[in-house]
Every structure is written in structure tokens, then in C-alpha cells.
Design an enzyme around this catalytic site. Structure first.
Site, PDB file in Angstrom:
ATOM      1  N   SER A   8      -8.319  -3.864   3.378  1.00 41.48           N
ATOM      2  CA  SER A   8      -8.017  -2.547   2.805  1.00 41.48           C
ATOM      3  C   SER A   8      -9.128  -1.575   3.160  1.00 41.48           C
ATOM      4  O   SER A   8     -10.258  -1.981   3.418  1.00 41.48           O
ATOM      5  CB  SER A   8      -7.922  -2.665   1.284  1.00 41.48           C
ATOM      6  N   ASN A  10      -9.513   0.832   0.927  1.00 46.32           N
ATOM      7  CA  ASN A  10      -9.638   1.430  -0.405  1.00 46.32           C
ATOM      8  C   ASN A  10     -10.573   0.579  -1.273  1.00 46.32           C
ATOM      9  O   ASN A  10     -10.187  -0.484  -1.767  1.00 46.32           O
ATOM     10  CB  ASN A  10      -8.229   1.525  -1.020  1.00 46.32           C
ATOM     11  N   ASP A  68      -0.155  -3.858  -0.332  1.00 42.12           N
ATOM     12  CA  ASP A  68       0.441  -2.537  -0.174  1.00 42.12           C
ATOM     13  C   ASP A  68       0.978  -2.140  -1.540  1.00 42.12           C
ATOM     14  O   ASP A  68       1.624  -2.947  -2.225  1.00 42.12           O
ATOM     15  CB  ASP A  68       1.542  -2.524   0.885  1.00 42.12           C
ATOM     16  N   SER A  69       0.670  -0.923  -1.938  1.00 42.43           N
ATOM     17  CA  SER A  69       1.050  -0.507  -3.284  1.00 42.43           C
ATOM     18  C   SER A  69       1.393   0.971  -3.317  1.00 42.43           C
ATOM     19  O   SER A  69       1.149   1.692  -2.362  1.00 42.43           O
ATOM     20  CB  SER A  69      -0.089  -0.804  -4.260  1.00 42.43           C
ATOM     21  N   PHE A 150      -8.393   5.608 -10.081  1.00 40.26           N
ATOM     22  CA  PHE A 150      -8.304   6.309  -8.797  1.00 40.26           C
ATOM     23  C   PHE A 150      -6.852   6.754  -8.586  1.00 40.26           C
ATOM     24  O   PHE A 150      -5.967   6.463  -9.404  1.00 40.26           O
ATOM     25  CB  PHE A 150      -8.787   5.415  -7.641  1.00 40.26           C
ATOM     26  N   TYR A 152      -3.339   7.998  -8.561  1.00 43.27           N
ATOM     27  CA  TYR A 152      -2.448   8.641  -9.533  1.00 43.27           C
ATOM     28  C   TYR A 152      -2.803   8.295 -10.992  1.00 43.27           C
ATOM     29  O   TYR A 152      -2.092   8.713 -11.912  1.00 43.27           O
ATOM     30  CB  TYR A 152      -0.989   8.233  -9.254  1.00 43.27           C
ATOM     31  N   ASP A 153      -3.880   7.547 -11.206  1.00 39.36           N
ATOM     32  CA  ASP A 153      -4.199   7.088 -12.574  1.00 39.36           C
ATOM     33  C   ASP A 153      -4.276   8.207 -13.621  1.00 39.36           C
ATOM     34  O   ASP A 153      -3.796   8.014 -14.750  1.00 39.36           O
ATOM     35  CB  ASP A 153      -5.498   6.259 -12.577  1.00 39.36           C
ATOM     36  N   ARG A 179      -1.467  -4.584 -10.195  1.00 43.85           N
ATOM     37  CA  ARG A 179      -2.393  -5.369  -9.352  1.00 43.85           C
ATOM     38  C   ARG A 179      -2.783  -6.665 -10.064  1.00 43.85           C
ATOM     39  O   ARG A 179      -2.819  -7.739  -9.455  1.00 43.85           O
ATOM     40  CB  ARG A 179      -3.623  -4.494  -9.084  1.00 43.85           C
TER      41      ARG A 179
END
Ligand code: IMP
Length: 197
Positions: A8, A10, A68-69, A150, A152-153, A179
């Protein structure tokens, strides 16, 4: 000690992952931006997670966990979905959130869910990939709330507690999130393998 790459770019995801997943005798290493990211040409979370897993396991010659999320909003036909990270045309979370709030301005139904899929490959041509997925139900706030997390939280409200994902602690998020649920399933599957075989 076995080594597994978390594929990732991220770091937020990696921070959450290492607190959630415990693998026997194994160190999980962040792939960082050591290699240019592959093009995510899939049409599903699963396809994109597999693309990333194959790409990075070949680059690192090591086993890989990929993810992938994204956020799926019912009133927007489940968009941004696999396009969540660049919804506004940039990789900027503030811009992405602003666009989403704008799109939902006149919508009554603000329900949504986070979705994620994880893939584990022992090597790039592993014929037996492991995978898991899960979702976290919620709805979109009218404005940003909270400073944690992080993406859209700040605008994602957990349907059970009514709190935004950015207003709860990382510890709490890691006990209820998409997750967390997906990685716990994957953890069980990986811990049944002998990675030295
Ligand atoms: P990916 O790196 O292509 O999987 O993109 C995932 C994107 O989905 C992130 O950049 C965020 O925009 C969003 N996302 C996924 N999981 C979360 C989360 O736990 N919190 C906030 N945003 C998330």
C-alpha cells in the site's frame, strides 16, 4: 522471522493493520513508495486487491498482504466505491469529502458503508490466494466531525454509536471497522499456513 509486505502507499492503513493483525513469527513491512504503484484496472475491490498483491509480491520477492477499500454511498449508486481515493480528481481527502457532501446536499438517504477486501499471496504466481472482506455500516454526516483517522472518517458516522469515525480513538476504530473485521478473518487463515514450506 518471516517477512510479509503490506502492499500500500497509504501509511494510515498500515498503522491500523499492524495494530489489528498478529501473525505467528512474522514481521509485516510497509511497502511504502519503494516502487511506483500499479494501475488499478479492476472493476471490483477484489480484482484491484489481487492486482496489487501480484505486483508487489513480484517486486519484493516476498509474501504480500494487499488491501483495496472504499466508501460506498447508497444514494449515489454505491459510489465512490473503488474510486474513493481520487473521487474529486485528486488524492486529497478534504476535496473528496467536500465533493461527497455536495453530492448529498439534497439527498434524504445518507446511508453508506466502508468496504474492504484483503488478499494474501505467498508468491506472485501463488495458485492459492487467500482473501477476506468485510463492511462497516454507517451514514454520511452533514459536516466534518473529529480529527482522528483519515480519508472519509470525519464524515462517516458509525450507525451503532452515532459517532464519526474521526471522533473515536484509533483503538475503538480498530475494534469495529471494515478493516478490523476483514483482517481478523485473514489472520486466522494465514496462521494456519506454514510460511516456510
Ligand atoms: P485504495 O488505496 O485504492 O484501497 O483506496 C482506499 C480509499 O478508500 C482511501 O484512500 C479512502 O479514501 C477510503 N477509505 C478506505 N478505508 C477507509 C477508512 O478506514 N477511513 C477513511 N477512508 C477510508
Amino acid at each position: 522471522m518471516n517477512k510479509i509486505i503490506f502492499a500500500s502507499s497509504n501509511y494510515n492503513k498500515f498503522e491500523e493493520l499492524v495494530r489489528i493483525i498478529k501473525l505467528k513469527n512474522t514481521e509485516i513491512i510497509f511497502s511504502d513508495n519503494k516502487f511506483e504503484a500499479p494501475e488499478e484496472t479492476g472493476t471490483t475491490f477484489f480484482e484491484n486487491a489481487l492486482i496489487k498483491a501480484k505486483y508487489y509480491s513480484k517486486k519484493f520477492s516476498l509474501p504480500v498482504i494487499s488491501e483495496d477499500s472504499g466508501l460506498c454511498v447508497k444514494a449515489l449508486e454505491y459510489q465512490p466505491g473503488i474510486f474513493s481515493s481520487t473521487y474529486s480528481g485528486t488524492n486529497n481527502a478534504l476535496e473528496n469529502n467536500r465533493k461527497l457532501l455536495n453530492k448529498l446536499k439534497d439527498k434524504k438517504d445518507r446511508s453508506c458503508f466502508y468496504f474492504c477486501t484483503h488478499v494474501f499471496l505467498r508468491k506472485f504466481d501463488d495458485p492459492f490466494p487467500l482473501f477476506s472482506s468485510s463492511q462497516w455500516n454507517g451514514y454520511i454526516a452533514k459536516e466534518s466531525i473529529g480529527k482522528n483517522g483519515f480519508g472519509y472518517d470525519p464524515i462517516f458516522i458509525d450507525s451503532k454509536s452515532g459517532l464519526s469515525a474521526a471522533a473515536i480513538s484509533l483503538k475503538k476504530k480498530n475494534s469495529i471497522s471494515h478493516r478490523f473485521r476483514s483482517l481478523k478473518k485473514l489472520e486466522k487463515k494465514i496462521n494456519k499456513l506454514n510460511l516456510n514450506e
